[in-house]
Design an enzyme around this catalytic site. Structure first.
Site: not given
Length: 209
Positions: A104, A108, A200, A203
């Site tokens: 990602r 944006t 996340d 992670d």
């Protein structure tokens, strides 16, 4: 429109809650992910076709049921989607595994594809696209676009946690793709992370920051 299945099984809800806790470490998080995905796969494969086969037990010959074909493909979206593979293979060990690499863009929030490797007979298989989080929906939409461009047809999407925004975007882009989720959360924050979410997923699976 897509059918959306939210799992309400107590074991799934319990394990997902532990995964959400910030004190849950990488080892336990990874083990819980495998357990939850195995439970989800059990339900998501409910409609796989069966055929009758003649076998011999220690007692007699009999006609029983087996899968009509194990023509399944598991396509994790890298890297976090890798956390789904072992749990699914525990249920369907002969499935083929492909990979789609997307990241990602931090500015944006749009997905960028950097890798795609699918089984050569992808058009013949029931395809499970897997990623722990369905946030904006951009990665899921782009991954499924790539699969369809390469001949994939019978596709479902599985994730642990989804935001309403992601569900809507995926449903609109691919109304023929059913969505299986363990938990539907409240919303996205200003950085396009799911709230309350679990942080996340990549992670937490791999111990990185």
């Amino acid at each position: 429109m897509s059918k959306v299945y939210v799992f309400d099984h107590p074991l799934i809800q319990h394990k997902v809650t532990i995964m959400r806790m910030k004190e849950t470490g990488t080892k336990e998080f990874k083990e819980l992910a495998k357990e939850v995905v195995t439970l989800m796969t059990y339900e998501a494969t409910r409609d796989l076709p069966l055929k009758e086969v003649e076998i011999e037990t220690p007692m007699c010959r009999t006609t029983q049921k087996m899968l009509a074909g194990e023509d399944i493909a598991i396509i994790p979206i890298l890297r976090a989607g890798l956390g789904f593979v072992d749990g699914m293979l525990a249920c369907v060990p002969n499935a083929k595994v492909g990979h789609i690499g997307l990241y990602r863009d931090p500015d944006t929030h749009m997905p960028v594809e950097y890798y795609c490797k699918l089984p050569t007979d992808i058009e013949k298989r029931k395809i499970f696209v897997v990623d722990p989080m369905l946030a904006t929906g951009g990665s899921a939409v782009d991954a499924i676009n790539s699969i369809k461009l390469r001949g994939g047809k019978d596709i479902v999407f599985m994730c642990l946690i989804a935001a309403p925004e992601g569900i809507e975007k995926l449903s609109q882009a691919h109304p023929d793709v059913d969505i299986y989720i363990a938990a539907k959360d409240e919303r996205l924050n200003e950085n396009a992370y799911i709230l309350p979410g679990l942080g996340d997923a990549g992670d937490r699976l791999f111990g990185t920051k």
